[in-house]
Design a protein around this motif. Structure first.
Motif, PDB file in Angstrom:
ATOM      1  N   CYS A   1     -42.989 -52.564   2.178  1.00  0.00           N
ATOM      2  CA  CYS A   1     -41.752 -52.752   3.304  1.00  0.00           C
ATOM      3  C   CYS A   1     -40.178 -53.911   2.426  1.00  0.00           C
ATOM      4  CB  CYS A   1     -42.375 -54.231   4.122  1.00  0.00           C
ATOM      5  SG  CYS A   1     -40.730 -54.049   5.119  1.00  0.00           S
TER       6      CYS A   1
ATOM      7  N   HIS B   1     -38.772 -51.218   9.625  1.00  0.00           N
ATOM      8  CA  HIS B   1     -39.709 -51.648   8.490  1.00  0.00           C
ATOM      9  C   HIS B   1     -39.312 -50.565   7.658  1.00  0.00           C
ATOM     10  CE1 HIS B   1     -41.662 -55.666   9.682  1.00  0.00           C
ATOM     11  NE2 HIS B   1     -42.240 -54.575  10.444  1.00  0.00           N
TER      12      HIS B   1
ATOM     13  N   ILE C   1     -38.331 -55.656   3.096  1.00  0.00           N
ATOM     14  CA  ILE C   1     -37.756 -56.540   3.570  1.00  0.00           C
ATOM     15  C   ILE C   1     -38.125 -57.704   2.349  1.00  0.00           C
ATOM     16  CG2 ILE C   1     -37.663 -57.879   5.272  1.00  0.00           C
ATOM     17  CD1 ILE C   1     -37.163 -56.061   7.773  1.00  0.00           C
TER      18      ILE C   1
ATOM     19  N   MET D   1     -46.357 -57.701   2.294  1.00  0.00           N
ATOM     20  CA  MET D   1     -46.610 -56.507   3.555  1.00  0.00           C
ATOM     21  C   MET D   1     -46.561 -55.163   2.379  1.00  0.00           C
ATOM     22  SD  MET D   1     -44.434 -55.936   6.718  1.00  0.00           S
ATOM     23  CE  MET D   1     -44.198 -54.314   8.437  1.00  0.00           C
TER      24      MET D   1
ATOM     25  N   HIS E   1     -40.603 -60.130   3.603  1.00  0.00           N
ATOM     26  CA  HIS E   1     -42.257 -59.558   3.871  1.00  0.00           C
ATOM     27  C   HIS E   1     -43.649 -59.182   2.526  1.00  0.00           C
ATOM     28  CE1 HIS E   1     -40.098 -57.645   7.762  1.00  0.00           C
ATOM     29  NE2 HIS E   1     -40.525 -59.306   8.099  1.00  0.00           N
TER      30      HIS E   1
HETATM   31 CU    CU Z   1     -41.042 -55.026   6.893  1.00  0.00          CU
END
Ligand code: CU
Ligand code: C2O
Length: 483
Positions: free
Chosen positions: A466, A413, A468, A476, A471
């Motif tokens: 994070c 991550h 990504i 996240m 995510h």
């Molecule tokens: Cu992530």
């Protein structure tokens, strides 16, 4: 973006032909080589992106107009895609500023969607951050104003950041580069290239391949982060960078992908890495390969150690960042991002690379007044998903703190903090070998990364998350309030 350009598919077929026939008669070989060479000459070198027009004539002021709108574009030759674009292009224009500049951005949202513009990595007042707290509704305008801080010269980028919708809007085409220049750049004399790496996935009809909610494909994207088989550099597939033997080029590389990480290498060459997210290192570092996670930037020197007339790819080597259950087929293959093509000309005289680039102030762990522990599990930080009404970390303006980011799960991550550049202290207990300014750090599976940060200015609510994008969009993310 390359509608008027000769087909790249035809170009690579010709190149394939050249390889295939190697081993036949000499005349045949010469013929195919000539074909390949003429084709290479027709292949346009890596372009752009163009710089924003400066609407101000005042010295030290950069004033630009930025419009996000729908656009029908040929993201790949022969297919047209309903995209989102900044000022009509993918990627958007490049923002070029100098330390000390006053920046004024007149933004208009012509999208059918609410959006924001986040100036990723820049140290600026919270109202100019373009975070999910400050959405711009369809048809609305917003001005962003900030001053570029001394010492912040480096490579940054901008992208939308609406709550839950960032991945979608970036996939539609919204991203662009920011370059901050210093008055005293020790390698300003080197020829420079900007490389914005992005990937995407299109259906046969040219539309974005985004799986229906709750299908298998949707789950895979949600776990891995959406990756595509089309790899773009500045919006082009497999462009060419011309180089002279002996030449040293400075490349600024931005990973604008939603999730893909690139493990960069050039066969037969080594990189000299000179910088990362927040600008130059103190000293150059020789590297055989460089891993660049989502939203990270690197500055490297590429030395023309190849022979005149030769060519070699910039590769992305396999990197296993995935949980085993959703590791994509073909994750272990090597991709070619572009071709480095040597002019058929004698080598240029060598240039010296300075041994010292700049001094980076030390953030001392003895000054830290708190350690913030961030435990990453799949989709959550400290067991929670994002809540816009919650403050996860409260800190005092001027304080120095350590963040300890622990990744408990079996995939990487990349962790990003808004507003403040930080310095990595150690990774899994191994001290960082040298100082640098970062705003994203990849936290590999089951590893712990510690960094130190000083909230030297700009109170307000800042996101951490994070990078990504799937995510982030699924929560996240958390909020740091500095007061
Ligand atoms: Cu992530
Ligand atoms: Cu580049 Cu909060 O992100």
């Amino acid at each position: 973006m390359s509608s008027e350009r000769p087909s790249r598919a035809a170009a690579s077929l010709l190149m394939l032909g050249a390889t295939f026939f190697a081993g036949t008669s000499q005349a045949q070989q010469q013929h195919t080589r000539a074909l390949a060479a003429s084709n290479a000459a027709a292949e346009p070198p890596l372009a752009g992106p163009d710089v924003f027009e400066n609407l101000s004539t005042k010295p030290g002021t950069v004033e630009i107009s930025l419009v996000a709108s729908e656009a029908r574009l040929a993201l790949v030759p022969g297919k047209s895609t309903d995209a989102y674009a900044y000022n009509g292009r993918v990627p958007g224009p490049r923002l070029e500023v100098r330390e000390g500049d006053r920046v004024i951005i007149h933004f208009r949202n012509d999208l059918p969607d609410s959006t924001t513009v986040h100036w990723h990595g820049l140290h600026l007042p919270v109202m100019a951050d373009g975070s999910p707290f400050h959405p711009v509704a369809p048809g609305e305008s917003r001005d962003f104003e900030f001053t570029i801080r001394p010492g912040s010269a480096g490579t940054y980028w901008y992208h939308p950041h609406p709550h839950h919708r960032t991945g979608w809007q970036v996939a539609k085409g919204l991203y662009g580069a920011v370059i901050v220049r210093a008055a005293d750049d020790p390698i300003a004399h080197l020829p420079e290239k900007l490389l914005i790496l992005a990937d995407n996935r299109l259906l046969e009809d040219g539309s974005l391949d985004v799986p229906e909610v709750r299908t298998h494909g949707w789950r895979v994207d949600r776990e891995n982060g959406r990756e595509g088989d089309l790899l773009f550099v500045n919006g082009e597939v497999r462009p060419t960078i011309p180089i002279r033997a002996g030449e040293v080029q400075r490349w600024r590389i931005i990973n604008a992908s939603a999730a893909r990480m690139y493990r960069l290498a050039i066969p037969g060459h080594t990189f000299v890495q000179v910088g990362t997210d927040g600008g130059l290192f103190e000293h150059p570092v020789e590297r055989r390969e460089i891993l660049i996670a989502g939203a990270e930037r690197v500055e490297v020197l590429v030395r023309g150690t190849g022979a005149p007339g030769s060519h070699t790819p910039l590769q992305s080597l396999p990197y296993d960042r995935y949980i085993p259950q959703t590791r994509p087929a073909g994750w272990d293959s090597t991709h070619e991002l572009l071709t480095l093509r040597y002019a058929d000309a004698p080598p240029v005289p060598p240039v010296a690379i300075p041994a010292t680039l700049r001094a980076i102030p030390v953030l001392d762990t003895l000054d830290a007044t708190a350690t913030r522990v961030m435990v990453l599990t799949q989709g959550m930080i400290n067991g929670k998903i994002m809540d816009m009404t919650r403050v996860d970390v409260e800190a005092k303006l001027g304080d120095t703190e350590i963040w300890q980011v622990e990744n408990l799960v079996g995939m990487d991550h990349p962790f990003h903090l808004h507003g403040f550049q930080f310095q990595v202290i150690d990774r899994n207990g191994v001290p960082e070998p040298f100082r640098s300014w970062k705003d994203v750090v990849n936290v590999p599976e089951h590893e712990t990364v510690r960094f130190i940060v000083r909230y030297d200015d700009y109170p307000g609510k800042w996101m951490f998350h994070c990078h990504i994008l799937d995510h982030e969009d699924h929560g996240m993310m958390g909020v740091l309030e500095v007061r």
